[in-house]
Design an enzyme around this catalytic site. Structure first.
Site, PDB file in Angstrom:
ATOM      1  N   GLY A 137      -8.604   8.274  -2.374  1.00  0.00           N
ATOM      2  CA  GLY A 137      -9.074   9.655  -2.440  1.00  0.00           C
ATOM      3  C   GLY A 137      -9.687  10.093  -1.125  1.00  0.00           C
TER       4      GLY A 137
ATOM      5  N   HIS B 278      -9.770   1.385  -0.133  1.00  0.00           N
ATOM      6  CA  HIS B 278      -9.731   2.115   1.143  1.00  0.00           C
ATOM      7  C   HIS B 278     -11.117   2.004   1.767  1.00  0.00           C
ATOM      8  CE1 HIS B 278      -6.077   3.737  -0.494  1.00  0.00           C
ATOM      9  NE2 HIS B 278      -5.841   4.455   0.578  1.00  0.00           N
TER      10      HIS B 278
ATOM     11  N   GLU C 244     -12.100   4.296   6.591  1.00  0.00           N
ATOM     12  CA  GLU C 244     -10.883   5.028   6.961  1.00  0.00           C
ATOM     13  C   GLU C 244     -11.237   6.130   7.964  1.00  0.00           C
ATOM     14  OE1 GLU C 244      -9.335   6.526   3.326  1.00  0.00           O
ATOM     15  OE2 GLU C 244      -7.523   7.320   4.259  1.00  0.00           O
TER      16      GLU C 244
ATOM     17  N   ASP D 233      -9.848   7.748  -7.953  1.00  0.00           N
ATOM     18  CA  ASP D 233      -9.943   8.782  -6.915  1.00  0.00           C
ATOM     19  C   ASP D 233     -11.413   9.130  -6.673  1.00  0.00           C
ATOM     20  OD1 ASP D 233      -9.926  11.076  -5.406  1.00  0.00           O
ATOM     21  OD2 ASP D 233      -8.388  12.109  -6.584  1.00  0.00           O
TER      22      ASP D 233
ATOM     23  N   ASP E 182       1.883   6.514   2.618  1.00  0.00           N
ATOM     24  CA  ASP E 182       2.550   7.654   1.963  1.00  0.00           C
ATOM     25  C   ASP E 182       3.835   7.933   2.741  1.00  0.00           C
ATOM     26  OD1 ASP E 182       0.293   8.643   0.077  1.00  0.00           O
ATOM     27  OD2 ASP E 182      -0.710   8.469   2.004  1.00  0.00           O
TER      28      ASP E 182
ATOM     29  N   HIS F  14       0.865  -1.201   0.000  1.00  0.00           N
ATOM     30  CA  HIS F  14       0.000   0.000   0.000  1.00  0.00           C
ATOM     31  C   HIS F  14       0.894   1.242   0.000  1.00  0.00           C
ATOM     32  CE1 HIS F  14      -3.917   1.990   1.657  1.00  0.00           C
ATOM     33  NE2 HIS F  14      -3.140   2.927   1.103  1.00  0.00           N
TER      34      HIS F  14
HETATM   35  P1  IMP Z   1      -1.056   9.637  -6.499  1.00  0.00           P
HETATM   36  O1  IMP Z   1      -2.297   8.875  -6.826  1.00  0.00           O
HETATM   37  O2  IMP Z   1       0.210   8.944  -6.905  1.00  0.00           O
HETATM   38  O3  IMP Z   1      -1.125  11.050  -7.035  1.00  0.00           O
HETATM   39  O4  IMP Z   1      -0.940   9.718  -4.905  1.00  0.00           O
HETATM   40  C1  IMP Z   1      -1.614  10.673  -4.106  1.00  0.00           C
HETATM   41  C2  IMP Z   1      -3.094  10.349  -4.023  1.00  0.00           C
HETATM   42  O5  IMP Z   1      -3.296   9.124  -3.306  1.00  0.00           O
HETATM   43  C3  IMP Z   1      -3.916  11.371  -3.248  1.00  0.00           C
HETATM   44  O6  IMP Z   1      -4.287  12.442  -4.062  1.00  0.00           O
HETATM   45  C4  IMP Z   1      -5.120  10.538  -2.811  1.00  0.00           C
HETATM   46  O7  IMP Z   1      -6.067  10.422  -3.855  1.00  0.00           O
HETATM   47  C5  IMP Z   1      -4.518   9.170  -2.589  1.00  0.00           C
HETATM   48  N1  IMP Z   1      -4.211   8.945  -1.166  1.00  0.00           N
HETATM   49  C6  IMP Z   1      -3.028   8.989  -0.565  1.00  0.00           C
HETATM   50  N2  IMP Z   1      -3.145   8.727   0.757  1.00  0.00           N
HETATM   51  C7  IMP Z   1      -4.429   8.490   0.972  1.00  0.00           C
HETATM   52  C8  IMP Z   1      -5.173   8.115   2.150  1.00  0.00           C
HETATM   53  O8  IMP Z   1      -4.677   7.974   3.268  1.00  0.00           O
HETATM   54  N3  IMP Z   1      -6.507   7.961   1.948  1.00  0.00           N
HETATM   55  C9  IMP Z   1      -7.116   8.109   0.749  1.00  0.00           C
HETATM   56  N4  IMP Z   1      -6.447   8.423  -0.349  1.00  0.00           N
HETATM   57  C10 IMP Z   1      -5.124   8.614  -0.235  1.00  0.00           C
HETATM   58 ZN    ZN Z   2      -3.857   4.930   1.088  1.00  0.00          ZN
END
Ligand code: IMP
Ligand code: ZN
Length: 365
Positions: free
Chosen positions: A180, A207, A210, A147, A290, A24
């Site tokens: 998202g 997800h 949460e 998302d 993250d 994840h």
């Molecule tokens: P990306 O998809 O590579 O741009 O990574 C960032 C995106 O992951 C964010 O804009 C969120 O849509 C999603 N994201 C990251 N961490 C979380 C979380 O803890 N909960 C829900 N979505 C997350």
């Molecule tokens: Zn996540």
């Protein structure tokens, strides 16, 4: 039987050395300070405010989503996506990760000529090139994200791309992520997308629960059902949800630092919901979510869990090995990884034998 060192408390070093699986990890949330600084230095013209980054432990979940906006304004071309994907793989590999599933939301940007397909190509290309240039030290898959903060049209496009790439790049794209902002309240509209993913044979990591009071939504998504649950922080709030997850044996992706930083979990590690699930012997996989945004790494997450649960070295290695069963990959990949864990146990025995011989020599002198 394998002998492990008897000691009280697991060290960060031990957690770093053991082989690990990361399931994840959002690509843009995983950018290290080093990578972000590199990008900020290049893009002084954007005059970016880093206020949300500087809040440290005071950050709310809203601040975290502000940070994603900043990062997204920096990661604005296929060249940068290619570069940061390689940086992130390199960092996970240096932390002892042998198998990584990266997830990311395909995005288009008219100004730089980047469309979603180019986004996908950049990530897949970086994965291929990294593996090729580094003697296959790590295996990496890519789960395109949906998302929930965006439109259904956007979600359907991403599903279509995921399906297409799961055929043309079947060794890399094996499933989807559903993520998202969890405070959006109209997630029901994405049910056909999750059902569609299942229909075309894509695995799904969703997800779920949460944030508090999302039981109806949770029940709905569990009916698909997903192949893995992200966070699942509030699953135990409702008896029927709790027992249906327990019965289903759907693995939970556990991200302790992420939950604490976004204030969805108490700061005491022992109070994290995963402690309850692991106590029920429910399958749980330790993950980062993250690693950049929450300043963590996979070995740090193992260190937290192992100490919260007072695990021995043997139990900690077993926990990392158990994640292999839940990867979105075929049996050959699982067998390959199991062999890596087997070898690492041999190394452990050799090291103990070596230390024992040294102490025998010491005694003789
Ligand atoms: P990306 O998809 O590579 O741009 O990574 C960032 C995106 O992951 C964010 O804009 C969120 O849509 C999603 N994201 C990251 N961490 C979380 C979380 O803890 N909960 C829900 N979505 C997350
Ligand atoms: Zn996540």
């Amino acid at each position: 039987a394998i002998l492990f060192r008897m000691q009280s408390g697991i060290t960060q070093e031990f957690c770093q050395q053991i082989p690990k699986v990361e399931l994840h990890a959002h690509l843009n949330g995983s950018l290290s300070n080093k990578t972000i600084k590199k990008l900020l230095d290049r893009r002084r013209d954007l005059k970016i405010s880093t206020a949300a980054f500087e809040k440290g432990e005071q950050r709310t979940m809203g601040d975290c989503f502000e940070m994603f906006k900043v990062i997204h304004s920096l990661v604005d071309s296929t060249e940068v996506i290619y570069e940061v994907t390689k940086d992130v793989i390199e960092e996970f590999s240096a932390d002892g990760v042998k198998y990584l599933e990266l997830r990311s939301t395909p995005k288009g940007l008219v100004e730089s000529g980047m469309d979603k397909r180019r986004y996908m190509d950049a990530v897949v290309g970086a994965i291929r090139d990294y593996k090729h240039d580094n003697d296959d030290v790590i295996d990496v898959k890519f789960l395109p994200s949906i998302d929930r903060g965006r439109s259904i049209k956007d979600a359907q496009e991403n599903l279509k791309l995921a399906e297409e790439y799961s055929i043309s790049c079947e060794d890399i794209v094996t499933g989807i992520d559903f993520s998202g902002n969890p405070y959006t309240t109209d997630a029901a509209k994405f049910m056909p997308v999750l059902q569609g993913a299942q229909r075309v044979g894509l695995k799904s990591a969703v997800h779920l629960s949460e944030v508090k009071d999302r039981s109806d939504e949770t029940r709905m998504f569990l009916s698909v059902p997903p192949d893995r649950i992200g966070h699942g922080t509030f699953l135990t709030d409702e008896e029927d949800v709790k027992s249906s997850v327990l019965e289903s044996r759907i693995p939970i992706e556990v991200c302790v630092s992420s939950n604490i930083a976004s204030n969805t979990s108490p700061p005491e590690h022992i109070k994290h919901h995963s402690v309850w699930w692991m106590g029920q012997e429910h399958p749980c996989v330790v993950c980062t979510d993250d690693k950049g945004v929450f300043s963590t790494g996979l070995s740090s997450e193992y260190f937290i869990i192992a100490n919260a649960l007072s695990l021995s070295e043997e139990q900690t290695l077993k926990l990392s090995e158990s994640a292999i069963d839940f990867i979105f990959a075929d049996e050959n990949m699982k067998a390959k990884l199991k062999q890596i864990w087997k070898e690492s146990k041999k190394d452990e025995v050799l090291e103990i034998t070596f230390v024992t011989c040294l102490s025998c020599l010491d005694m003789k002198n």
